[in-house]
Design an enzyme around this catalytic site. Structure first.
Site, short mmCIF file in Angstrom:
data_model
loop_
_atom_site.label_atom_id
_atom_site.label_comp_id
_atom_site.label_asym_id
_atom_site.label_seq_id
_atom_site.Cartn_x
_atom_site.Cartn_y
_atom_site.Cartn_z
N ARG A 1 32.99 35.30 44.73
CA ARG A 1 33.55 36.24 45.74
C ARG A 1 32.68 36.28 46.99
NH1 ARG A 1 36.90 35.90 42.31
NH2 ARG A 1 38.26 37.54 41.52
N SER B 1 40.92 44.14 42.58
CA SER B 1 39.62 44.68 42.15
C SER B 1 38.92 45.33 43.35
CB SER B 1 38.72 43.56 41.63
OG SER B 1 39.34 42.87 40.58
N GLU C 1 34.21 44.76 46.69
CA GLU C 1 34.76 43.45 47.06
C GLU C 1 35.61 43.62 48.32
OE1 GLU C 1 37.04 41.04 44.04
OE2 GLU C 1 38.58 41.11 45.60
P1 FAD Z 1 42.88 40.49 54.45
O1 FAD Z 1 42.89 41.60 53.46
O2 FAD Z 1 43.76 40.62 55.62
O3 FAD Z 1 41.38 40.22 54.93
C1 FAD Z 1 40.33 40.17 53.98
C2 FAD Z 1 39.03 39.76 54.70
O4 FAD Z 1 39.14 38.42 55.20
C3 FAD Z 1 38.72 40.62 55.93
O5 FAD Z 1 37.33 40.68 56.05
C4 FAD Z 1 39.31 39.82 57.08
O6 FAD Z 1 38.69 40.08 58.33
C5 FAD Z 1 39.02 38.41 56.61
N1 FAD Z 1 40.00 37.43 57.11
C6 FAD Z 1 41.33 37.39 56.84
N2 FAD Z 1 41.88 36.32 57.43
C7 FAD Z 1 40.90 35.69 58.10
C8 FAD Z 1 40.84 34.53 58.91
N3 FAD Z 1 41.92 33.78 59.18
N4 FAD Z 1 39.65 34.18 59.47
C9 FAD Z 1 38.53 34.91 59.21
N5 FAD Z 1 38.52 36.01 58.45
C10 FAD Z 1 39.68 36.39 57.89
N6 FAD Z 1 41.35 38.19 45.03
C11 FAD Z 1 40.85 37.24 44.23
O7 FAD Z 1 39.90 36.54 44.61
N7 FAD Z 1 41.34 37.03 42.98
C12 FAD Z 1 42.37 37.75 42.48
O8 FAD Z 1 42.79 37.54 41.36
C13 FAD Z 1 42.94 38.76 43.31
N8 FAD Z 1 43.95 39.53 42.86
C14 FAD Z 1 44.48 40.49 43.67
C15 FAD Z 1 45.56 41.27 43.18
C16 FAD Z 1 46.13 42.24 43.98
C17 FAD Z 1 47.28 43.05 43.43
C18 FAD Z 1 45.64 42.46 45.28
C19 FAD Z 1 46.28 43.51 46.16
C20 FAD Z 1 44.56 41.73 45.77
C21 FAD Z 1 43.97 40.73 44.97
N9 FAD Z 1 42.89 39.96 45.40
C22 FAD Z 1 42.38 38.96 44.60
C23 FAD Z 1 42.29 40.19 46.73
C24 FAD Z 1 43.04 39.48 47.88
O9 FAD Z 1 44.28 39.02 47.47
C25 FAD Z 1 42.24 38.30 48.44
O10 FAD Z 1 40.98 38.71 48.89
C26 FAD Z 1 42.99 37.60 49.58
O11 FAD Z 1 42.35 36.39 49.90
C27 FAD Z 1 43.06 38.48 50.85
O12 FAD Z 1 43.94 37.86 51.76
P2 FAD Z 1 44.52 38.65 53.01
O13 FAD Z 1 45.22 37.68 53.87
O14 FAD Z 1 45.32 39.81 52.55
O15 FAD Z 1 43.17 39.13 53.70
N1 EPU Z 2 37.88 45.86 30.91
C1 EPU Z 2 37.67 47.16 30.54
N2 EPU Z 2 38.55 48.11 30.98
C2 EPU Z 2 39.61 47.82 31.77
C3 EPU Z 2 39.83 46.48 32.15
C4 EPU Z 2 38.94 45.51 31.71
O1 EPU Z 2 36.73 47.46 29.81
O2 EPU Z 2 40.33 48.75 32.15
C5 EPU Z 2 36.89 44.83 30.51
C6 EPU Z 2 37.29 44.02 29.29
O3 EPU Z 2 36.11 43.76 28.56
C7 EPU Z 2 37.82 42.74 29.88
C8 EPU Z 2 36.92 42.57 31.10
O4 EPU Z 2 36.72 43.91 31.56
O5 EPU Z 2 37.66 41.66 28.99
C9 EPU Z 2 37.52 41.72 32.22
O6 EPU Z 2 38.75 42.27 32.63
P1 EPU Z 2 39.87 41.36 33.34
O7 EPU Z 2 40.11 40.15 32.55
O8 EPU Z 2 41.04 42.26 33.63
O9 EPU Z 2 39.19 40.86 34.67
P2 EPU Z 2 38.30 41.57 35.78
O10 EPU Z 2 36.88 41.15 35.60
O11 EPU Z 2 38.56 43.02 35.85
C10 EPU Z 2 38.46 39.56 37.43
C11 EPU Z 2 38.66 39.43 38.90
C12 EPU Z 2 40.14 39.47 39.22
C13 EPU Z 2 40.82 38.29 38.53
C14 EPU Z 2 40.59 38.41 37.02
C15 EPU Z 2 41.11 37.20 36.27
C16 EPU Z 2 36.69 40.28 40.01
C17 EPU Z 2 36.08 41.40 40.78
N3 EPU Z 2 37.95 40.48 39.60
O12 EPU Z 2 38.91 40.85 37.08
O13 EPU Z 2 40.30 39.32 40.63
O14 EPU Z 2 42.20 38.26 38.80
O15 EPU Z 2 39.18 38.53 36.75
O16 EPU Z 2 40.30 36.10 36.54
O17 EPU Z 2 36.04 39.27 39.80
C18 EPU Z 2 40.37 40.57 42.64
O18 EPU Z 2 39.36 39.96 42.98
O19 EPU Z 2 40.94 41.40 43.39
C19 EPU Z 2 40.95 40.34 41.32
C20 EPU Z 2 42.00 40.99 40.84
#
Ligand code: FAD
Ligand code: EPU
Length: 357
Positions: A180, A254, A353
């Site tokens: 991240r 997250s 994050e």
């Molecule tokens: P924004 O929210 O618009 O911006 C995020 C940051 O990036 C800001 O600092 C912004 O200034 C910068 N930025 C955006 N575009 C540019 C650009 N073109 N040039 C320079 N800087 C830029 N993330 C994960 O890694 N893994 C996941 O599994 C994951 N699951 C998610 C699930 C949900 C339901 C949600 C809501 C979010 C999740 N995220 C996850 C976080 C998010 O989707 C990512 O961080 C995504 O890349 C953000 O994209 P955005 O276009 O919405 O960025």
């Molecule tokens: N857990 C709990 N309580 C909860 C949920 C999870 O105790 O309510 C514990 C369990 O032990 C579980 C562990 O946390 O095994 C991991 O949970 P999960 O698999 O749901 O993943 P996460 O670590 O919470 C991360 C990323 C997600 C990504 C998933 C799958 C980060 C900060 N988050 O979540 O990314 O989708 O793994 O790879 O690394 C995001 O970045 O926005 C995001 C959603």
């Protein structure tokens, strides 16, 4: 010359740049926070962005590059220029028997691009299905899920320096990807707008199904022949069962990163909390532990404080129950309370994050 006198959300100047004032950001962030931007511009080409940056009125004011707003929290009005990236386009830049290189405009939607690649039979990003946001934001935090990170398939990107409008190409090494993390969250924080991203995908895919419960999901879906489509479907199923859809409940995924702690700290914690989980070792210097577990142990899971709370099915996700309001400050206050209690109980400092503005 662009007129920068205050107005009432109207368009300030005609072609080529449309700069609005006092624009509501409710529809531009997945928390649904109703903050406003002092200035707002939607850019569709790098030339438009360059023209905007060269405008003297905007030299000294803060700038935020916004994709789909799925990783930002607005805690107050944004007293600067929000630049919404809408640069589109997908093209194949190189191809051989095994690989294909694709270059995408930063404003393309990530998940739609993943779906396009699956249709074409290009493997490598199927585990990253259903992550919201734009292509341009993906390298900023090196998006990751289910055992794959953007950095694994990354080739290079082009970005514009926000101070002088010059364009630089960044290789994978130069992006300094980590968990991240990238150079765009550190040395070059808020310094560059990413314009395009090039990825190198596989024509002969290798499947990553070891992480979490992908294998179980594939089995319960009765998948006989593994394919990138099957892996994507499994990931989408798992994600839908755990993560709230921002269209129904405001959230940014997250809220915190999973913390990395030292081996000695982990051993100490294990004495008092024998069931503390950890992720498989990626880095010999530290151990990654799930922030969701720490937060749940502190009693926060499912808790609601007024209009904001901690999601009932996933403790790492903060939610906004009432869109189009100013709950950003309340979400930040909740995040700080969570950080304090996790620090008190486990001596672990959680780092957001989400970008807090
Ligand atoms: P924004 O929210 O618009 O911006 C995020 C940051 O990036 C800001 O600092 C912004 O200034 C910068 N930025 C955006 N575009 C540019 C650009 N073109 N040039 C320079 N800087 C830029 N993330 C994960 O890694 N893994 C996941 O599994 C994951 N699951 C998610 C699930 C949900 C339901 C949600 C809501 C979010 C999740 N995220 C996850 C976080 C998010 O989707 C990512 O961080 C995504 O890349 C953000 O994209 P955005 O276009 O919405 O960025
Ligand atoms: N857990 C709990 N309580 C909860 C949920 C999870 O105790 O309510 C514990 C369990 O032990 C579980 C562990 O946390 O095994 C991991 O949970 P999960 O698999 O749901 O993943 P996460 O670590 O919470 C991360 C990323 C997600 C990504 C998933 C799958 C980060 C900060 N988050 O979540 O990314 O989708 O793994 O790879 O690394 C995001 O970045 O926005 C995001 C959603």
């Amino acid at each position: 010359m662009i007129n920068t006198q205050p107005g009432n959300s109207e368009i300030m100047q005609t072609a080529p740049l449309f700069i609005q004032q006092h624009v509501s950001l409710t529809d531009f962030n997945t928390f649904g926070i109703g903050a406003t931007a002092r200035y707002f511009a939607l850019i569709q080409t790098s030339l438009e962005l360059q023209a905007l940056l060269l405008e003297p009125a905007f030299h000294e004011i803060p700038k935020l590059i916004l994709g789909d707003g799925s990783n930002v929290l607005f805690t107050q009005q944004y007293d600067g220029l929000v630049i919404k990236n809408a640069i589109k386009g997908i093209q194949i830049t190189k191809e051989n028997e095994d690989h294909v290189w694709l270059k995408m405009g930063a404003g393309e939607n990530w998940h739609q691009f993943v779906m396009y690649c699956i249709q074409q039979g290009y493997g490598g990003i199927e585990n990253l299905s259903l992550i919201p946001g734009t292509i341009g934001a993906a390298p900023v935090q090196n998006i990751g899920a289910y055992g794959v990170e953007l950095g694994d398939v990354f080739s290079k990107l082009e970005a514009m320096n926000l101070n002088d409008g010059t364009i630089k190409t960044f290789t994978r090494e130069e992006c300094q990807f980590g968990y991240r993390d990238s150079i765009f969250k550190n040395a070059y924080k808020d310094q560059y707008a990413i314009l395009s991203v090039e990825l190198c995908l596989d024509k002969k895919p290798q499947f990553h199904v070891e992480y979490g419960n992908i294998k179980d999901m594939l089995q319960s879906m009765q998948i006989q022949d593994l394919s990138i489509k099957a892996v994507s479907d499994a990931v989408i199923h798992i994600r839908k069962s755990k993560l709230p859809d921002p269209k129904e409940l405001g959230n940014a995924g997250s809220f915190f990163k999973n913390p990395l702690i030292s081996h000695s700290h982990f051993s100490e914690l294990k004495k008092n909390f024998p069931h503390i989980p950890s992720f498989p070792n990626e880095n010999s210097d530290s151990i990654k532990i799930p922030a969701a577990w720490l937060i749940e142990q502190c009693g926060w899971k499912g808790k609601r404080l007024g209009d904001v709370g901690v999601y009932e099915k996933q403790a790492l996700i903060l939610v906004n129950y009432n869109a189009n309001n100013s709950n950003g400050a309340a979400l930040l206050a909740l995040a700080q309370k969570i950080q304090e209690s996790v620090n008190e109980k486990f001596s672990v400092q959680l780092t957001p994050e989400v970008k807090v503005c």
